[in-house]
Design a protein around this motif. Structure first.
Motif, mmCIF file in Angstrom:
data_model
loop_
_atom_site.group_PDB
_atom_site.id
_atom_site.type_symbol
_atom_site.label_atom_id
_atom_site.label_comp_id
_atom_site.label_asym_id
_atom_site.label_seq_id
_atom_site.Cartn_x
_atom_site.Cartn_y
_atom_site.Cartn_z
ATOM 1 N N SER A 57 0.842 -1.200 0.000
ATOM 2 C CA SER A 57 0.000 0.000 0.000
ATOM 3 C C SER A 57 0.877 1.250 0.000
ATOM 4 N N ALA A 58 0.273 2.380 -0.348
ATOM 5 C CA ALA A 58 1.031 3.634 -0.454
ATOM 6 C C ALA A 58 1.547 4.097 0.906
ATOM 7 N N SER A 59 0.698 4.022 1.933
ATOM 8 C CA SER A 59 1.124 4.429 3.278
ATOM 9 C C SER A 59 0.839 3.273 4.247
ATOM 10 N N PRO A 60 1.861 2.510 4.605
ATOM 11 C CA PRO A 60 1.628 1.367 5.493
ATOM 12 C C PRO A 60 1.224 1.810 6.895
ATOM 13 N N ASP A 61 0.243 1.125 7.461
ATOM 14 C CA ASP A 61 -0.239 1.417 8.805
ATOM 15 C C ASP A 61 0.720 0.788 9.825
ATOM 16 N N PRO A 62 1.262 1.577 10.762
ATOM 17 C CA PRO A 62 2.204 1.016 11.738
ATOM 18 C C PRO A 62 1.570 -0.055 12.635
ATOM 19 N N GLY A 63 0.296 0.095 12.934
ATOM 20 C CA GLY A 63 -0.381 -0.907 13.759
ATOM 21 C C GLY A 63 -0.480 -2.244 13.050
ATOM 22 N N LEU A 64 -0.751 -2.216 11.757
ATOM 23 C CA LEU A 64 -0.845 -3.449 10.980
ATOM 24 C C LEU A 64 0.534 -4.100 10.832
ATOM 25 N N LEU A 65 1.557 -3.275 10.686
ATOM 26 C CA LEU A 65 2.908 -3.817 10.606
ATOM 27 C C LEU A 65 3.338 -4.478 11.917
ATOM 28 N N PHE A 66 2.939 -3.870 13.044
ATOM 29 C CA PHE A 66 3.238 -4.470 14.344
ATOM 30 C C PHE A 66 2.540 -5.812 14.496
ATOM 31 N N LEU A 67 1.283 -5.880 14.092
ATOM 32 C CA LEU A 67 0.552 -7.144 14.183
ATOM 33 C C LEU A 67 1.145 -8.195 13.251
ATOM 34 N N ALA A 68 1.632 -7.767 12.092
ATOM 35 C CA ALA A 68 2.272 -8.706 11.175
ATOM 36 C C ALA A 68 3.558 -9.249 11.800
ATOM 37 N N LEU A 69 4.340 -8.396 12.441
ATOM 38 C CA LEU A 69 5.556 -8.863 13.110
ATOM 39 C C LEU A 69 5.238 -9.790 14.282
ATOM 40 N N LEU A 70 4.180 -9.487 15.003
ATOM 41 C CA LEU A 70 3.756 -10.350 16.104
ATOM 42 C C LEU A 70 3.320 -11.714 15.571
ATOM 43 N N GLY A 71 2.587 -11.728 14.477
ATOM 44 C CA GLY A 71 2.177 -12.987 13.868
ATOM 45 C C GLY A 71 3.361 -13.794 13.357
ATOM 46 N N LEU A 72 4.362 -13.105 12.809
ATOM 47 C CA LEU A 72 5.571 -13.804 12.361
ATOM 48 C C LEU A 72 6.323 -14.412 13.541
ATOM 49 N N ALA A 73 6.339 -13.731 14.672
ATOM 50 C CA ALA A 73 6.991 -14.278 15.863
ATOM 51 C C ALA A 73 6.254 -15.521 16.367
#
Length: 89
Positions: A57-73
């Motif tokens: 996306s053009a402007s990534p949401d920091p909250g969604l990125l945090f949740l993605a990193l949490l899911g990867l962990a």
């Protein structure tokens, strides 16, 4: 006189006992570890999908990125749990 039937270490000390083997893990515990590890892989898969969507996306949401990193962990924890179940103790 010496007793030839009892071996002695080169330094004169009595022989030591071999180390004890750790107790074997039961098959049920291994199966539960593997199943729980597979269940933990699902959040990791969702994190990959949402992370790709967030990065494209053009402007990534920091909250969604945090949740993605949490899911990867969580997914990584699932991989490690499956690895421990297969490898054993």
């Amino acid at each position: 006189m010496s007793d030839e039937s009892r071996p002695i270490n080169p330094d004169g000390s009595p022989p030591s006992l071999p180390p004890r083997l750790p107790p074997q893990r039961g098959g049920c515990a291994t199966a539960f570890m593997a199943l729980f590890g597979v269940a933990l892989l699902l959040p990791g898969l969702c994190a990959v999908l949402f992370g790709v969507g967030a990065f494209t996306s053009a402007s990534p949401d920091p909250g969604l990125l945090f949740l993605a990193l949490l899911g990867l962990a969580v997914g990584f924890a699932g991989v490690m749990l499956i690895r421990a179940a297969i490898k054993g103790s």
